[in-house]
Design an enzyme around this catalytic site. Structure first.
Site, PDB file in Angstrom:
ATOM      1  N   LYS A 211       0.861  -1.188   0.000  1.00 17.97           N
ATOM      2  CA  LYS A 211       0.000   0.000   0.000  1.00 17.97           C
ATOM      3  C   LYS A 211       0.890   1.227   0.000  1.00 17.97           C
ATOM      4  CE  LYS A 211      -1.089   2.312   3.111  1.00 17.97           C
ATOM      5  NZ  LYS A 211      -0.617   3.683   3.453  1.00 17.97           N
ATOM      6  N   THR A 235       2.690   6.256   4.135  1.00 22.02           N
ATOM      7  CA  THR A 235       3.572   5.108   4.380  1.00 22.02           C
ATOM      8  C   THR A 235       3.503   4.057   3.280  1.00 22.02           C
ATOM      9  OG1 THR A 235       3.507   5.304   6.769  1.00 22.02           O
ATOM     10  CG2 THR A 235       3.942   3.111   5.934  1.00 22.02           C
TER      11      THR A 235
END
Lengths: 463, 463
Positions: A211, A235
């Site tokens: 992700k 992130t």
């Protein structure tokens, strides 16, 4: 240079290009391509407000062999609690772990002692899902978090979610997909890939999920295990699982190499997160009785595995760029003819993060001057074999735009001399969603590739 | 975190905040504050399309003393022809020059041999304007260009313009203003400042002009004179003139110090130009018979001059940030408590160039997480006195927002612990046009200040 408009001297209204949906990059995969010996799930534990959206994921190795684990973590000084805890576990366990627990919606970063306690509690809850007979270590799973920073986890909800996950653990496509969904924050689609490969006649499988979306400019180093350390906010998180058997040392070395050429070679917005983490598990479930691949005992098998892992990591890393916040273009930046890989990589990174280059890409403007200015803005590094520091020679530098449809490349600067550029042809290339920028320094044999996106209006608006 | 909107899934229309005019930052200055012994002008030579807009400027020292000259140039590998030529002149003349010739509209960058020939021709045309009796050197003026790159200068027009400039050379405000206008590209107002100062009871004057707008993230080093090299596209150009007498060596050393703490401490878009140049001339016309200020013979006078020059350079540098392309905020980033000035400067630069920080500033979002992530994303440098590399200690770091209206600062992170932030108060500060971000690392005594702006929609649209 085209000016869409020069300066807003009053309240103005602008029409913005559509950002097409990227959901077609996620598609079902055949169950046969997933590695053996893993159970996974993802579920809504209540970290995220929206009901039903997965925010806790669990990945467990059920192999009866030892499972090797390796990781690369963000090099940011403000490492989040799950990064510190996972790094410590890998070190304590000598590169072994049987699972991964992840939550999205809250990054557990800048959360002090409470944050560390919460991360350890997640680990213990996930370890409790493993068959007791198989666990060699008290802390036998790693932990990852992504989301808002400076807030404590809703730990009771998360622990309850981890316990509940035993009800839906599975190994089919939907189980893998649920786990991939649990990683998502501002991502618009789950990022799941799988492939098979052969080494020495034996078939192995690799599958992984990651992700990204925002705060994506990873610089990750290896875990602080005894054999070789490092850190990544939105992130970058990723988990790669294989049913090959690989020694802990060789798994870490292969991952460190792969991450440098994949996740550490992408940029969405140039900002490095406090949570970036890539974990790989290798459980040996593909073949009974096979020896662990190790660089010392079988260098050929190791090199083959490293190559497969790197190519797979590149695939996963590219998905993050394609779904970057505000991205409308997928741009491959290649720097060749450099004196060292490090120089090629640094210059490709500089081009990929230049605000002026990225706004020109959005504006579909063949502005090679901006590419050149970015190229020349960082000093080259000294060569290990000589005290002399190489210098860029402006008369040897060439720049081209590379279309993604197989048609011919468009040189815009050749040996330091500007070409008479066919503006129509330039527009044809730059209007494509995918294209490349090739910079040849002409002073060496090394090359690096970086993947980046443009800066669109959506970038300014997305928090 | 506020979401203006998350992702544009279709063609959308956005209303953009007004960018107020900055023209009030340019105002008439009293003629008495301009240094003695300079003649200047600016005129339309035809480089720019728009009739009447000055695009060639000339600055000449008429002092009967020797005039010292020093410069800092961009460190970009693709140094434009005027940068290479000016650097060579300073070296050949041992830090002496009697004038500056400048054009805007074309940067004479990436123009090969023709570009060098053109730059030399500009120098010769400007030297021809000096009284022959005063010229000690064949090439007694420096040269600067700014504008489009990869195109040759319309040199016949420029040379004709330089010849014509003798008709309008003057020393009053309007002459100084014309010269300042000749520097402008996408700047919205001319940038001219002047001040007086005293050293040892004698009054001296400093005046200067600069330009910026885009491709503003200078990193300039000193000229390649025998005593101490370096390069800057839209470009930062600046000229500082004083009627103090300063030795060539001390003028270069003072400028190098001043540029590091002024022009090398600003960022608009994080991109370094191929043309950035700051020149200072010191003609000694203030007082007859006074000795040149030199660090060896009168360190006290030198330190006083260096301090004045640095403060003046900061004033000129700030004007560039205030008029940066797409800027709606003027943000002062202070990093203190660092182990070294270099670390403080690097971290302040990293915060000032972070796309996520700059979009949060535009969005008036007190997103300290982004500030922290940027702070932690670069390694500290080894200290000269020890082999140990200092590390950021997350438990010692504090972050505050500093209003520009004298009201109290707003701590958002204290000793690594997030504060319970008063969102209304945060909004009050961030809605101001000017405010500060203060990061205290808490591990040293060094401090650096950087000046930056936000990323607005205008930034995306301005080429």
């Amino acid at each position: 240079m085209s000016h869409l408009f020069k300066r807003l001297s009053s309240t103005a209204t602008v029409t913005i290009k559509a950002t097409p949906s990227k959901a077609h990059h996620h598609a079902p995969l055949p169950s046969s391509s997933f590695p053996k010996g893993y159970l996974l799930t993802g579920l809504h534990a209540g970290v995220k407000k929206k009901a039903g959206v997965p925010d806790v994921g669990v990945i467990l190795s059920t192999s009866d062999k030892q499972t090797s684990a390796a990781a690369c973590f963000t090099r940011n000084a403000f490492k989040a609690a799950p990064v510190l805890v996972s790094d410590q576990i890998l070190s304590q366990n000598g590169g072994r772990a049987r699972g991964i627990v992840v939550n999205s919606g809250c990054a557990n970063a800048v959360t002090g002692k409470q944050g560390l306690d919460d991360a350890w509690a997640m680990v213990r809850a996930a370890v409790a899902l493993l068959p007791a007979s198989q666990s060699k270590h008290e802390h036998d799973t790693l932990v990852m978090s992504t989301g808002v920073i400076g807030q404590n986890l809703p730990i009771a909800k998360i622990l309850s979610g981890i316990r509940d996950s035993s009800n839906t653990l599975g190994s089919d496509f939907s189980a893998w997909e649920r786990a991939a969904q649990a990683f998502m924050t501002t991502d618009t689609f789950p990022k799941l890939r799988a492939r098979t490969f052969k080494i020495g006649g034996v078939e192995y499988r690799l599958a992984g999920m990651d992700k990204g979306a925002g705060m994506i400019h990873p610089d990750m180093g290896p875990a602080s295990t005894s054999f070789s350390s490092g850190q990544l906010h939105a992130t970058l998180l990723g988990a790669i699982l294989t049913d090959a058997a690989v020694s802990p040392r060789s798994l870490q070395n292969a991952l460190t190499y792969a991450v440098e050429r994949s996740f550490n070679s992408i940029s969405v917005d140039g900002d490095m997160s406090t949570n970036d983490t890539i974990v790989v598990l290798a459980n040996g479930a593909a073949a009974t009785g096979s020896k662990e691949i190790d660089e010392a005992t079988d260098p050929e098998a190791y090199e083959a595995f490293k190559k497969e892992l790197t190519a797979f990591a590149v695939d996963l890393a590219k998905l993050v760029v394609r779904d970057g916040e505000g991205a409308t273009k997928f741009v491959t930046v290649i720097v060749k003819g450099a004196p060292s890989y490090k120089d090629a990589h640094s210059i490709a990174s500089r081009i990929s993060t230049s605000a002026l280059v990225k706004t020109a890409l959005y504006g579909e403007d063949a502005n090679w001057g901006r590419i050149l200015a970015a190229t020349g803005s960082i000093p080259l590094s000294p060569l290990p074999t000589s005290s002399e520091v190489p210098q860029i020679d402006p008369t040897k530098v060439s720049v081209s735009f590379v279309p993604s449809d197989g048609s011919s490349t468009l040189p815009v600067l050749v040996g330091g001399e500007p070409e008479n550029v066919d503006e129509v042809r330039a527009k044809e290339i730059l209007e494509q969603e995918d294209f490349g920028v090739l910079v040849d320094l002409g002073i060496g044999a090394e090359e690096a590739t970086y993947w980046t996106c443009d800066f669109s209006y959506a970038r300014i608006c997305t928090h």
